[in-house]
Motif scaffolding. Structure first.
Motif, PDB file in Angstrom:
ATOM      1  N   GLY A  87       0.818  -1.211   0.000  1.00 28.85           N
ATOM      2  CA  GLY A  87       0.000   0.000   0.000  1.00 28.85           C
ATOM      3  C   GLY A  87       0.849   1.257   0.000  1.00 28.85           C
ATOM      4  N   ARG A  88       1.877   1.278   0.856  1.00 29.17           N
ATOM      5  CA  ARG A  88       2.776   2.436   0.872  1.00 29.17           C
ATOM      6  C   ARG A  88       3.504   2.589  -0.462  1.00 29.17           C
ATOM      7  N   TYR A  89       3.891   1.452  -1.027  1.00 28.04           N
ATOM      8  CA  TYR A  89       4.586   1.483  -2.323  1.00 28.04           C
ATOM      9  C   TYR A  89       3.686   2.104  -3.398  1.00 28.04           C
ATOM     10  N   LEU A  90       2.431   1.648  -3.473  1.00 27.76           N
ATOM     11  CA  LEU A  90       1.512   2.139  -4.490  1.00 27.76           C
ATOM     12  C   LEU A  90       1.195   3.618  -4.289  1.00 27.76           C
ATOM     13  N   SER A  91       0.858   3.993  -3.054  1.00 26.17           N
ATOM     14  CA  SER A  91       0.528   5.393  -2.798  1.00 26.17           C
ATOM     15  C   SER A  91       1.745   6.284  -3.043  1.00 26.17           C
ATOM     16  N   GLY A  92       2.947   5.791  -2.686  1.00 27.28           N
ATOM     17  CA  GLY A  92       4.152   6.565  -2.942  1.00 27.28           C
ATOM     18  C   GLY A  92       4.405   6.778  -4.417  1.00 27.28           C
ATOM     19  N   MET A  93       4.186   5.729  -5.212  1.00 23.68           N
ATOM     20  CA  MET A  93       4.386   5.866  -6.654  1.00 23.68           C
ATOM     21  C   MET A  93       3.384   6.839  -7.266  1.00 23.68           C
ATOM     22  N   VAL A  94       2.146   6.851  -6.774  1.00 21.66           N
ATOM     23  CA  VAL A  94       1.147   7.793  -7.279  1.00 21.66           C
ATOM     24  C   VAL A  94       1.556   9.229  -6.952  1.00 21.66           C
ATOM     25  N   VAL A  95       2.047   9.446  -5.735  1.00 24.63           N
ATOM     26  CA  VAL A  95       2.488  10.789  -5.340  1.00 24.63           C
ATOM     27  C   VAL A  95       3.653  11.249  -6.216  1.00 24.63           C
ATOM     28  N   LEU A  96       4.631  10.377  -6.426  1.00 31.01           N
ATOM     29  CA  LEU A  96       5.778  10.729  -7.271  1.00 31.01           C
ATOM     30  C   LEU A  96       5.340  10.994  -8.714  1.00 31.01           C
ATOM     31  N   ALA A  97       4.430  10.173  -9.229  1.00 27.74           N
ATOM     32  CA  ALA A  97       3.938  10.373 -10.594  1.00 27.74           C
ATOM     33  C   ALA A  97       3.173  11.689 -10.719  1.00 27.74           C
ATOM     34  N   PHE A  98       2.431  12.052  -9.669  1.00 32.85           N
ATOM     35  CA  PHE A  98       1.700  13.328  -9.683  1.00 32.85           C
ATOM     36  C   PHE A  98       2.680  14.498  -9.717  1.00 32.85           C
ATOM     37  N   PHE A  99       3.718  14.453  -8.885  1.00 37.73           N
ATOM     38  CA  PHE A  99       4.733  15.505  -8.908  1.00 37.73           C
ATOM     39  C   PHE A  99       5.362  15.613 -10.300  1.00 37.73           C
ATOM     40  N   ASN A 100       5.665  14.467 -10.893  1.00 40.04           N
ATOM     41  CA  ASN A 100       6.280  14.444 -12.218  1.00 40.04           C
ATOM     42  C   ASN A 100       5.357  15.075 -13.263  1.00 40.04           C
ATOM     43  N   ALA A 101       4.073  14.706 -13.205  1.00 40.31           N
ATOM     44  CA  ALA A 101       3.120  15.220 -14.185  1.00 40.31           C
ATOM     45  C   ALA A 101       2.945  16.733 -14.058  1.00 40.31           C
ATOM     46  N   VAL A 102       2.831  17.232 -12.824  1.00 39.27           N
ATOM     47  CA  VAL A 102       2.674  18.675 -12.611  1.00 39.27           C
ATOM     48  C   VAL A 102       3.920  19.419 -13.089  1.00 39.27           C
ATOM     49  N   TYR A 103       5.078  18.900 -12.737  1.00 45.82           N
ATOM     50  CA  TYR A 103       6.320  19.537 -13.176  1.00 45.82           C
ATOM     51  C   TYR A 103       6.440  19.513 -14.703  1.00 45.82           C
ATOM     52  N   SER A 104       6.058  18.378 -15.310  1.00 44.35           N
ATOM     53  CA  SER A 104       6.117  18.268 -16.770  1.00 44.35           C
ATOM     54  C   SER A 104       5.192  19.284 -17.429  1.00 44.35           C
ATOM     55  N   LEU A 105       3.999  19.454 -16.862  1.00 42.35           N
ATOM     56  CA  LEU A 105       3.050  20.426 -17.418  1.00 42.35           C
ATOM     57  C   LEU A 105       3.631  21.839 -17.361  1.00 42.35           C
ATOM     58  N   ILE A 106       4.229  22.200 -16.221  1.00 42.17           N
ATOM     59  CA  ILE A 106       4.821  23.538 -16.084  1.00 42.17           C
ATOM     60  C   ILE A 106       5.987  23.709 -17.049  1.00 42.17           C
ATOM     61  N   LEU A 107       6.841  22.692 -17.128  1.00 41.57           N
ATOM     62  CA  LEU A 107       8.024  22.776 -17.991  1.00 41.57           C
ATOM     63  C   LEU A 107       7.640  22.866 -19.461  1.00 41.57           C
ATOM     64  N   LEU A 108       6.693  22.049 -19.898  1.00 38.28           N
ATOM     65  CA  LEU A 108       6.263  22.075 -21.293  1.00 38.28           C
ATOM     66  C   LEU A 108       5.566  23.390 -21.633  1.00 38.28           C
ATOM     67  N   THR A 109       4.837  23.944 -20.684  1.00 42.45           N
ATOM     68  CA  THR A 109       4.188  25.236 -20.910  1.00 42.45           C
ATOM     69  C   THR A 109       5.224  26.336 -21.060  1.00 42.45           C
ATOM     70  N   ILE A 110       6.258  26.323 -20.210  1.00 42.88           N
ATOM     71  CA  ILE A 110       7.332  27.317 -20.313  1.00 42.88           C
ATOM     72  C   ILE A 110       8.050  27.195 -21.654  1.00 42.88           C
ATOM     73  N   ALA A 111       8.274  25.946 -22.103  1.00 40.64           N
ATOM     74  CA  ALA A 111       8.959  25.714 -23.382  1.00 40.64           C
ATOM     75  C   ALA A 111       8.043  25.909 -24.585  1.00 40.64           C
ATOM     76  N   GLN A 112       6.758  26.225 -24.325  1.00 38.74           N
ATOM     77  CA  GLN A 112       5.760  26.475 -25.382  1.00 38.74           C
ATOM     78  C   GLN A 112       5.572  25.264 -26.291  1.00 38.74           C
ATOM     79  N   VAL A 113       5.609  24.070 -25.675  1.00 36.13           N
ATOM     80  CA  VAL A 113       5.346  22.844 -26.419  1.00 36.13           C
ATOM     81  C   VAL A 113       3.834  22.646 -26.497  1.00 36.13           C
ATOM     82  N   PRO A 114       3.266  22.433 -27.685  1.00 39.82           N
ATOM     83  CA  PRO A 114       1.817  22.253 -27.788  1.00 39.82           C
ATOM     84  C   PRO A 114       1.358  20.949 -27.151  1.00 39.82           C
ATOM     85  N   PHE A 115       0.070  20.935 -26.779  1.00 37.34           N
ATOM     86  CA  PHE A 115      -0.556  19.746 -26.185  1.00 37.34           C
ATOM     87  C   PHE A 115       0.161  19.328 -24.889  1.00 37.34           C
ATOM     88  N   ALA A 116       0.520  20.324 -24.081  1.00 34.70           N
ATOM     89  CA  ALA A 116       1.251  20.044 -22.845  1.00 34.70           C
ATOM     90  C   ALA A 116       0.426  19.205 -21.871  1.00 34.70           C
TER      91      ALA A 116
END
Length: 346
Positions: A205-234
Motif C-alpha cells: 500500500g505504501r509502495y503504491l501510494s508513494g508511486m502515485v504521489v511521485l507520478a503526480f509531482f512528475n506530471a505537474v512539473y512536466s506540465l509547467i516545464l512544457l508550458t514554459i517551453a511552449q510545447v503544444p498539447f502540454a
C-alpha cells in the motif's frame, strides 16, 4: 496397477488434460474480470495508507474510510468531468496534427542540416517515431496488450466503472474481508500468517501510494516545464507522463526522452529546455522526493522492476506493467520475511 489397466489410466490422463485446458480457456475468457479485481485490490491497498493517516490524526476508522471514499469519488468525478474531455480532445488533435508538425519540422534549417550530416539517418528515425505514435495499433497495445483491456471504448468504460465500484466496496470492507480470510488459516499458524500478511499489504500500500504521489509531482512539473517551453498539447503529454512514470526507475527516463523528442517539433531551444529541466528534476526526484515519499515502503531492485514491468506489459500492456511491480514487491517481501528466515533456521 497402471500396466494392468492402461485404457483407464489413458482416459484419466486425457480427462485431466481436457479439464486443465477448459480451466485455462475459462481463465482467458475471464481475464478482464480477474484483472479488474486485482486492479481494485491494488488501488484499495494504495488508499489504505490514507485511511490510516486520518486515523492517526484522531478520526475513527469508519469516518476515515468514508472520507477517503468521498475524496476518491471527487477525484475520479473531477477527472471524468473536467480533465478527461480536455485530454481526449487534445489527444485527438495531437495525433491528427503530428503529420503537419513533422512537415513543418522538415522545413527547419537545423533539421535539414542534421539530416544531411547524418546521411538521412536522423530524418528516418524521426519519421519512424511519428509513424509509431500515429499508428492506432500502438495505442491499442499500450491500452490493453494481450488481454484486450480498453480495446473498445465501451469495454474500457465498463471496466473502469467496475474497478471503481469494486474499489469503493473493498475500501469499505477491507478489515472485515481480511478477518474473514484469516479465519481460514489454522489457529496454530494464524498469528504468524496475519503478521506477515499485514506487513506485506501495508508495504505494498505504501509502495503504491508513494508511486502515485511521485507520478503526480512528475506530471505537474512536466506540465509547467512544457508550458514554459511552449510545447503544444502540454496537458495530454503530462497526463501520459503521469501513467508512464508510475513505472519506477525507467518511467521518468522514458518520459524525458518522449518529451524532448516532441519539443524538437517546436525548436532545438525548446528541446534543450525540456531536457535540462527533466535532468534536474530526475536528480531532485532521486535524492529528495523518492527517499522522503518511499522511506517506509519496500524497495524493489532495479532488475526486478524491469523484469516485472516486461512480464506484466507483455500480458496486459501498460496496466499489466503497473500491477506487476507491486506484485513483485509483495513477493520480494515474502522471500525476505519468510523464506530467508526459514532457510536460516533449517
Amino acid at each position: 496397477m497402471m500396466g494392468q489397466r492402461p485404457f483407464v489410466w489413458g482416459l484419466l490422463a486425457t480427462a485431466g488434460v481436457l479439464v486443465t485446458l477448459a480451466l485455462a480457456a475459462a481463465l482467458i475468457n475471464l481475464s478482464s474480470v480477474v484483472f479488474s479485481v486485482f486492479a481494485a485490490v491494488f488501488i484499495t491497498l494504495g488508499l489504505d495508507p490514507l485511511v490510516r493517516w486520518f486515523q492517526r490524526r484522531g478520526m475513527k476508522r469508519g469516518w476515515a474510510i468514508l472520507t477517503v471514499i468521498i475524496l476518491f469519488i471527487l477525484v475520479i468525478g473531477g477527472m471524468l468531468g473536467v480533465v478527461l474531455p480536455i485530454v481526449i480532445t487534445q489527444a485527438a488533435d495531437f495525433i491528427t496534427s503530428l503529420p503537419q508538425l513533422y512537415a513543418n519540422l522538415q522545413e527547419q534549417d537545423w533539421f535539414k542540416q542534421l539530416s544531411s550530416d547524418s546521411d538521412g539517418v536522423f530524418a528516418n528515425l524521426y519519421s519512424t517515431f511519428v509513424d509509431f505514435i500515429t499508428d492506432p495499433a500502438t495505442w491499442a497495445t499500450v491500452g490493453g496488450g494481450a488481454l484486450n483491456v480498453g480495446f473498445a471504448i465501451i469495454g474500457g468504460i465498463s471496466t473502469a466503472f467496475f474497478i471503481f465500484i469494486l474499489t469503493i466496496y473493498f475500501t469499505a470492507t477491507l478489515d472485515s474481508s481480511k478477518a474473514a480470510i484469516y479465519t481460514l488459516v489454522s489457529a496454530s499458524h494464524r498469528d504468524r500468517v496475519v503478521d506477515y500478511a499485514e506487513r506485506i499489504m501495508q508495504n505494498v500500500g505504501r509502495y503504491l501510494s508513494g508511486m502515485v504521489v511521485l507520478a503526480f509531482f512528475n506530471a505537474v512539473y512536466s506540465l509547467i516545464l512544457l508550458t514554459i517551453a511552449q510545447v503544444p498539447f502540454a496537458l495530454v503529454i503530462s497526463v501520459a507522463a503521469f501513467f508512464i512514470t508510475l513505472i519506477p526507475m525507467i518511467g521518468t527516463v522514458l518520459t524525458t526522452i518522449f518529451m524532448t523528442v516532441l519539443a524538437l517539433f517546436v525548436s532545438p531551444t525548446a528541446a534543450g529546455v525540456v531536457l535540462v529541466g527533466m535532468l534536474i528534476y530526475m536528480q531532485v526526484e532521486a535524492y529528495i522526493l523518492t527517499p522522503r515519499v518511499m522511506n517506509r515502503a519496500v524497495q524493489v531492485p532495479g532488475s526486478i522492476v524491469l523484469i516485472a514491468a516486461l512480464a506484466g506489459g507483455t500480458l496486459a500492456g501498460l496496466p499489466g506493467a503497473l500491477v506487476a511491480i507491486p506484485v513483485a514487491a509483495g513477493i520480494l517481501l515474502i522471500v525476505k520475511e519468510v523464506v530467508v528466515p526459514w532457510k536460516a533456521r533449517s
